[in-house]
Design a protein around this motif. Structure first.
Motif, PDB file in Angstrom:
ATOM      1  N   PRO A 262       0.827  -1.221   0.000  1.00 16.23           N
ATOM      2  CA  PRO A 262       0.000   0.000   0.000  1.00 16.23           C
ATOM      3  C   PRO A 262       0.854   1.261   0.000  1.00 16.23           C
ATOM      4  CG  PRO A 262      -0.716  -1.558   1.701  1.00 16.23           C
ATOM      5  CD  PRO A 262       0.590  -2.069   1.176  1.00 16.23           C
ATOM      6  N   LEU A 263       0.351   2.306  -0.605  1.00 15.46           N
ATOM      7  CA  LEU A 263       1.103   3.560  -0.703  1.00 15.46           C
ATOM      8  C   LEU A 263       1.519   4.129   0.653  1.00 15.46           C
ATOM      9  CD1 LEU A 263      -0.633   5.492  -3.634  1.00 15.46           C
ATOM     10  CD2 LEU A 263       1.813   5.038  -3.400  1.00 15.46           C
ATOM     11  N   PRO A 264       0.616   4.172   1.675  1.00 19.45           N
ATOM     12  CA  PRO A 264       1.050   4.733   2.963  1.00 19.45           C
ATOM     13  C   PRO A 264       2.234   3.974   3.566  1.00 19.45           C
ATOM     14  CG  PRO A 264      -1.342   4.530   2.884  1.00 19.45           C
ATOM     15  CD  PRO A 264      -0.812   3.804   1.696  1.00 19.45           C
ATOM     16  N   LEU A 265       2.289   2.679   3.343  1.00 23.26           N
ATOM     17  CA  LEU A 265       3.363   1.871   3.903  1.00 23.26           C
ATOM     18  C   LEU A 265       4.665   2.051   3.118  1.00 23.26           C
ATOM     19  CD1 LEU A 265       3.624   0.029   6.294  1.00 23.26           C
ATOM     20  CD2 LEU A 265       3.079  -1.912   4.840  1.00 23.26           C
ATOM     21  N   GLN A 266       4.525   2.449   1.858  1.00 20.66           N
ATOM     22  CA  GLN A 266       5.723   2.670   1.037  1.00 20.66           C
ATOM     23  C   GLN A 266       6.575   3.801   1.606  1.00 20.66           C
ATOM     24  OE1 GLN A 266       4.807   3.098  -3.151  1.00 20.66           O
ATOM     25  NE2 GLN A 266       3.281   1.464  -3.087  1.00 20.66           N
ATOM     26  N   VAL A 267       5.914   4.797   2.218  1.00 16.97           N
ATOM     27  CA  VAL A 267       6.641   5.926   2.809  1.00 16.97           C
ATOM     28  C   VAL A 267       7.542   5.432   3.931  1.00 16.97           C
ATOM     29  CG1 VAL A 267       6.418   8.148   3.979  1.00 16.97           C
ATOM     30  CG2 VAL A 267       4.759   7.485   2.219  1.00 16.97           C
ATOM     31  N   LYS A 268       6.988   4.567   4.771  1.00 17.16           N
ATOM     32  CA  LYS A 268       7.765   4.061   5.900  1.00 17.16           C
ATOM     33  C   LYS A 268       8.889   3.148   5.426  1.00 17.16           C
ATOM     34  CE  LYS A 268       7.063   2.615  10.646  1.00 17.16           C
ATOM     35  NZ  LYS A 268       6.055   2.343  11.692  1.00 17.16           N
ATOM     36  N   LEU A 269       8.621   2.360   4.396  1.00 18.74           N
ATOM     37  CA  LEU A 269       9.656   1.478   3.843  1.00 18.74           C
ATOM     38  C   LEU A 269      10.795   2.317   3.260  1.00 18.74           C
ATOM     39  CD1 LEU A 269      10.761  -1.259   3.004  1.00 18.74           C
ATOM     40  CD2 LEU A 269       9.346  -1.123   0.940  1.00 18.74           C
ATOM     41  N   GLN A 307       1.159   5.834 -12.980  1.00 18.15           N
ATOM     42  CA  GLN A 307      -0.254   5.836 -12.597  1.00 18.15           C
ATOM     43  C   GLN A 307      -0.467   6.339 -11.170  1.00 18.15           C
ATOM     44  OE1 GLN A 307      -1.532   1.790 -13.227  1.00 18.15           O
ATOM     45  NE2 GLN A 307      -0.728   1.762 -15.320  1.00 18.15           N
ATOM     46  N   GLY A 308       0.627   6.639 -10.466  1.00 18.92           N
ATOM     47  CA  GLY A 308       0.521   7.130  -9.098  1.00 18.92           C
ATOM     48  C   GLY A 308       0.247   6.047  -8.080  1.00 18.92           C
ATOM     49  N   GLU A 309       0.469   4.786  -8.450  1.00 18.69           N
ATOM     50  CA  GLU A 309       0.192   3.677  -7.540  1.00 18.69           C
ATOM     51  C   GLU A 309       1.450   3.163  -6.848  1.00 18.69           C
ATOM     52  OE1 GLU A 309      -1.991   0.620  -9.522  1.00 18.69           O
ATOM     53  OE2 GLU A 309      -3.414   2.016 -10.433  1.00 18.69           O
ATOM     54  N   PHE A 310       2.597   3.702  -7.230  1.00 19.40           N
ATOM     55  CA  PHE A 310       3.844   3.311  -6.575  1.00 19.40           C
ATOM     56  C   PHE A 310       4.756   4.523  -6.526  1.00 19.40           C
ATOM     57  CE2 PHE A 310       7.804   1.055  -5.754  1.00 19.40           C
ATOM     58  CZ  PHE A 310       7.376  -0.021  -4.978  1.00 19.40           C
TER      59      PHE A 310
END
Length: 459
Positions: A262-269, A307-310
């Motif tokens: 998920p996008l919100p979790l990508q920030v933390k990763l 597409q703004g999904e990653f």
């Protein structure tokens, strides 16, 4: 002239011939240190002639700088055989002086032989280089065998150029800590390549944590990856729990299906990859970690970024070393090898003796394998356990009697279909490999056979 005198002169002539035939330089001094004789090799090696040396005392030669020291004088003094390194006329030589005694134990002569140290040094250097080269090749061979054992253990079989290139890259980067992104369709063996990298790395004895980002519910994925403090949420463990990144400390974490995160979790990763530290859910101090990250996906991450999904910044952080694993349809040379490997495993597993016929291999090479290696592995196990006899041929395969809608629409005869398939395979092989020799090897036929087929097909 008496016979005794003749024999003496003949013997002296023979000794003279033998003395001058020696490859090693030799000279003789008397018991007082004066030069009596030297052979031709002495002049050849040192450049000093008989006229310069005969009749001269060794001490005079030292003072004139012709020799650095005298082995003869040392032998006369110590009355024993001696060896030393000596400079003669600017050349470094290894000299050995041998005393010749009379019946009373007094020295009559000192016979000295010389050996060119520079030649010995060159030979020694060449020997050392040869040994070093041999050790280098031995280490490479041992490393190669070690890698081959790991590859076979991991079930990686490759003969095709594109798969060999992927394996070579995995081996090359195994011992560095750079982030790796494995790209490829479902079932191509991304996890197997990740295992190979871990096995060959310096972290091979450390934790290897595997995470399927698509298999864990999205609302639980964050706590699984990063952990949580006690009381962080309802149902949380009273003692808190370390996340998978913490558990992988010192080792490697494999994030499969990274495109599903998920996008919100990508920030933390992204923060973890930048700072190499994690913060558990519920606060608490940041925890430093030493982790190598290998991720994998069957998705086109560049398209997902557009597409703004990653996240674009996360994509570039993950994509430091990309390794593209080709689909099975692009590894035609590997299909028979893989099929034989899986067949052996299933036979051994169920104590059977099933075999694949030639037309079975042809059928498998003609199939597109949308499920790739995983599909082949599962299919072969199914065929082995369900086939009534020991020979599995093309009739056993589920896709042989299911013509495509394209074939049904065209209503071509079998001969025409085979003609088209053969022509298409040859054209693709020639486009890829350029020469008939390489294309023939790829197609598994002789070069002369390929040329005849091309003529018959009008290529």
């Amino acid at each position: 002239m008496t016979d005794e005198l003749k024999r003496t002169k003949e013997l002296a002539r023979k000794y003279e011939t033998a003395f001058n035939s020696s490859y090693d330089p030799m000279f003789i001094t008397d018991k007082h240190g004066y030069t009596l004789k030297l052979n031709k090799a002495y002049t050849r090696v040192t450049g000093i002639t008989e006229e310069e040396l005969i009749g001269k005392h060794m001490q005079d030669l030292i003072q004139e700088g012709i020799i650095s020291d005298s082995i003869s004088l040392n032998v006369l003094k110590k009355k024993e055989r001696l060896t030393m390194v000596q400079s003669i006329n600017g050349k470094e030589l290894l000299v050995t002086g041998n005393p010749i005694f009379d019946e009373n134990g007094d020295i009559l002569f000192v016979v000295t032989n010389l050996r060119d140290v520079s030649t010995l040094n060159n030979l020694k250097e060449e020997l050392n280089q040869t040994k070093a080269l041999a050790n280098h090749y031995l280490q490479e061979l041992e490393h190669y065998h070690k890698q081959q054992q790991v590859i076979m253990h991991e079930g990686i079989i490759a003969n095709s150029d594109n798969m060999v290139a992927a394996i070579d890259m995995a081996q090359k980067i195994a011992n560095v800590n750079s982030t790796v992104l494995l790209l490829g369709e479902t079932g191509v063996g991304k996890e197997v390549i990740a295992n190979l990298i871990q096995k060959l790395s310096s972290r091979s004895t450390k934790p290897f944590i595997k995470v399927n980002c698509a298999a864990i519910p999205k609302d639980l994925l964050e706590s699984e990856l990063f952990g949580y403090e006690k009381g962080a949420f309802t149902g949380a463990d009273d003692k808190g729990r370390p996340g998978l990144f913490e558990q992988a400390h010192g080792g490697t974490i494999f994030l499969d299906e990274i495109g599903e995160m998920p996008l919100p979790l990508q920030v933390k990763l992204l923060r973890v990859l930048q700072e190499f530290e994690v913060t558990r859910i519920g606060g608490g101090p940041t925890i430093k970690i030493d982790v190598r990250v290998i991720s994998a996906t069957n998705k086109d991450l560049e398209s997902l970024v557009k597409q703004g999904e990653f996240r674009e910044d996360l994509y570039y952080r993950l994509n430091i070393i990309p390794i593209k694993i080709p689909p099975l349809r692009e590894r035609q040379e590997d299909i028979p090898l893989l099929a034989h490997y899986f067949l052996q495993k299933v036979n051994q597993k169920y104590n059977l003796h099933k075999q694949l016929t030639d037309d079975a291999f042809f059928t498998m090479k003609s199939y597109s394998w949308p499920g790739n290696i995983r599909e082949m592995q599962n299919l072969i196990e199914r065929l082995v356990v369900t086939a009534e006899n020991d020979f599995i041929d093309s009739n056993h395969f589920p896709f042989t009697n299911q013509p495509s809608s394209e074939c049904q629409a065209s209503r071509k005869t079998m001969k025409e279909i085979l003609h088209d398939i053969e022509r298409d395979m040859i054209l693709k092989a020639m486009v890829k490999y350029k020469t008939t020799r390489k294309a023939a090897k790829f197609l598994g036929i002789s070069q002369s056979t390929l040329v005849k087929k091309m003529q018959r097909l009008g290529i």
